[in-house]
Design a protein around this motif. Structure first.
Motif, PDB file in Angstrom:
ATOM      1  N   HIS A  77     -27.173  24.484  52.894  1.00  0.00           N
ATOM      2  CA  HIS A  77     -28.249  23.995  53.774  1.00  0.00           C
ATOM      3  C   HIS A  77     -29.578  24.650  53.390  1.00  0.00           C
ATOM      4  O   HIS A  77     -29.606  25.835  53.046  1.00  0.00           O
ATOM      5  CB  HIS A  77     -27.935  24.321  55.236  1.00  0.00           C
ATOM      6  CG  HIS A  77     -28.435  23.294  56.183  1.00  0.00           C
ATOM      7  ND1 HIS A  77     -27.602  22.519  56.936  1.00  0.00           N
ATOM      8  CD2 HIS A  77     -29.687  22.892  56.493  1.00  0.00           C
ATOM      9  CE1 HIS A  77     -28.317  21.690  57.690  1.00  0.00           C
ATOM     10  NE2 HIS A  77     -29.593  21.906  57.435  1.00  0.00           N
ATOM     11  N   GLY A  78     -30.621  23.872  53.476  1.00  0.00           N
ATOM     12  CA  GLY A  78     -31.962  24.376  53.212  1.00  0.00           C
ATOM     13  C   GLY A  78     -32.586  24.989  54.456  1.00  0.00           C
ATOM     14  O   GLY A  78     -32.522  24.407  55.547  1.00  0.00           O
ATOM     15  N   MET A  79     -33.193  26.128  54.288  1.00  0.00           N
ATOM     16  CA  MET A  79     -33.805  26.824  55.424  1.00  0.00           C
ATOM     17  C   MET A  79     -35.043  26.104  55.955  1.00  0.00           C
ATOM     18  O   MET A  79     -35.472  26.357  57.072  1.00  0.00           O
ATOM     19  CB  MET A  79     -34.142  28.263  55.031  1.00  0.00           C
ATOM     20  CG  MET A  79     -32.887  29.084  54.774  1.00  0.00           C
ATOM     21  SD  MET A  79     -33.231  30.810  54.358  1.00  0.00           S
ATOM     22  CE  MET A  79     -33.636  30.651  52.626  1.00  0.00           C
ATOM     23  N   SER A  80     -35.603  25.205  55.163  1.00  0.00           N
ATOM     24  CA  SER A  80     -36.791  24.453  55.589  1.00  0.00           C
ATOM     25  C   SER A  80     -36.455  22.993  55.916  1.00  0.00           C
ATOM     26  O   SER A  80     -37.335  22.137  55.901  1.00  0.00           O
ATOM     27  CB  SER A  80     -37.854  24.503  54.484  1.00  0.00           C
ATOM     28  OG  SER A  80     -38.213  25.836  54.196  1.00  0.00           O
ATOM     29  N   ASP A  81     -35.194  22.730  56.227  1.00  0.00           N
ATOM     30  CA  ASP A  81     -34.744  21.364  56.515  1.00  0.00           C
ATOM     31  C   ASP A  81     -35.420  20.846  57.791  1.00  0.00           C
ATOM     32  O   ASP A  81     -35.281  21.433  58.854  1.00  0.00           O
ATOM     33  CB  ASP A  81     -33.224  21.345  56.680  1.00  0.00           C
ATOM     34  CG  ASP A  81     -32.629  19.950  56.654  1.00  0.00           C
ATOM     35  OD1 ASP A  81     -33.318  18.990  57.033  1.00  0.00           O
ATOM     36  OD2 ASP A  81     -31.453  19.829  56.264  1.00  0.00           O
ATOM     37  N   GLN A  82     -36.144  19.741  57.646  1.00  0.00           N
ATOM     38  CA  GLN A  82     -36.836  19.125  58.789  1.00  0.00           C
ATOM     39  C   GLN A  82     -36.027  17.955  59.372  1.00  0.00           C
ATOM     40  O   GLN A  82     -36.431  17.374  60.369  1.00  0.00           O
ATOM     41  CB  GLN A  82     -38.224  18.629  58.367  1.00  0.00           C
ATOM     42  CG  GLN A  82     -39.151  19.733  57.896  1.00  0.00           C
ATOM     43  CD  GLN A  82     -39.501  20.708  58.998  1.00  0.00           C
ATOM     44  OE1 GLN A  82     -39.911  20.317  60.079  1.00  0.00           O
ATOM     45  NE2 GLN A  82     -39.324  21.998  58.733  1.00  0.00           N
TER      46      GLN A  82
END
Length: 133
Positions: A77-82
């Motif tokens: 998972h990306g920490m900046s996932d919007q």
């Protein structure tokens, strides 16, 4: 039911591939779908790769995980996932581990995407483990 049928067709295409040699992977909603599929199958798969997903039908998964203890799961998972909040990766890991799954979590600084080279390397390593099963 359609996804289980597809799994059966894929297994047949590969010469009656044992379920224990089959790995499932998905991105976003596909990640949720393959995890749900894995938990609905009667036999255990080699593992699941959830890329930028989240838990769904939490109570149902908690019950079904009891029949799939030791299931290998890679969550990325990306920490900046919007699109899906990064916290979803933690929720997923906690739920799956509480049900007995063997979960690895790989995070990256990006958003709702496949991830950086370290994430891709983690995915490939997970797939290599599944291939050895």
């Amino acid at each position: 039911a359609q996804m289980a049928t597809l799994v059966g067709e894929v297994r047949t295409m590969f010469g009656d591939l044992p379920m224990a040699k089959l790995g499932l992977a998905g991105f976003s909603q596909g990640a949720m779908t393959v995890m749900d599929l894995a938990l609905h199958l009667d036999e255990a798969v080699a593992g699941v790769t959830m890329i930028s997903g989240a838990p769904i039908v939490v109570e149902q998964w908690a019950v079904r995980l009891k029949k799939h203890k030791g299931l290998r799961v890679l969550v990325t998972h990306g920490m900046s996932d919007q699109v899906l909040p990064f916290a979803a990766s933690g929720w997923t890991k906690q739920l799956l581990e509480s049900g007995g799954a063997a979960v690895s979590l790989q995070t990256h600084s990006g958003g709702h995407e496949l991830g950086d080279s370290a994430t891709i390397a983690a995915i490939m390593a997970h797939w290599a483990l599944m291939a050895e099963a």
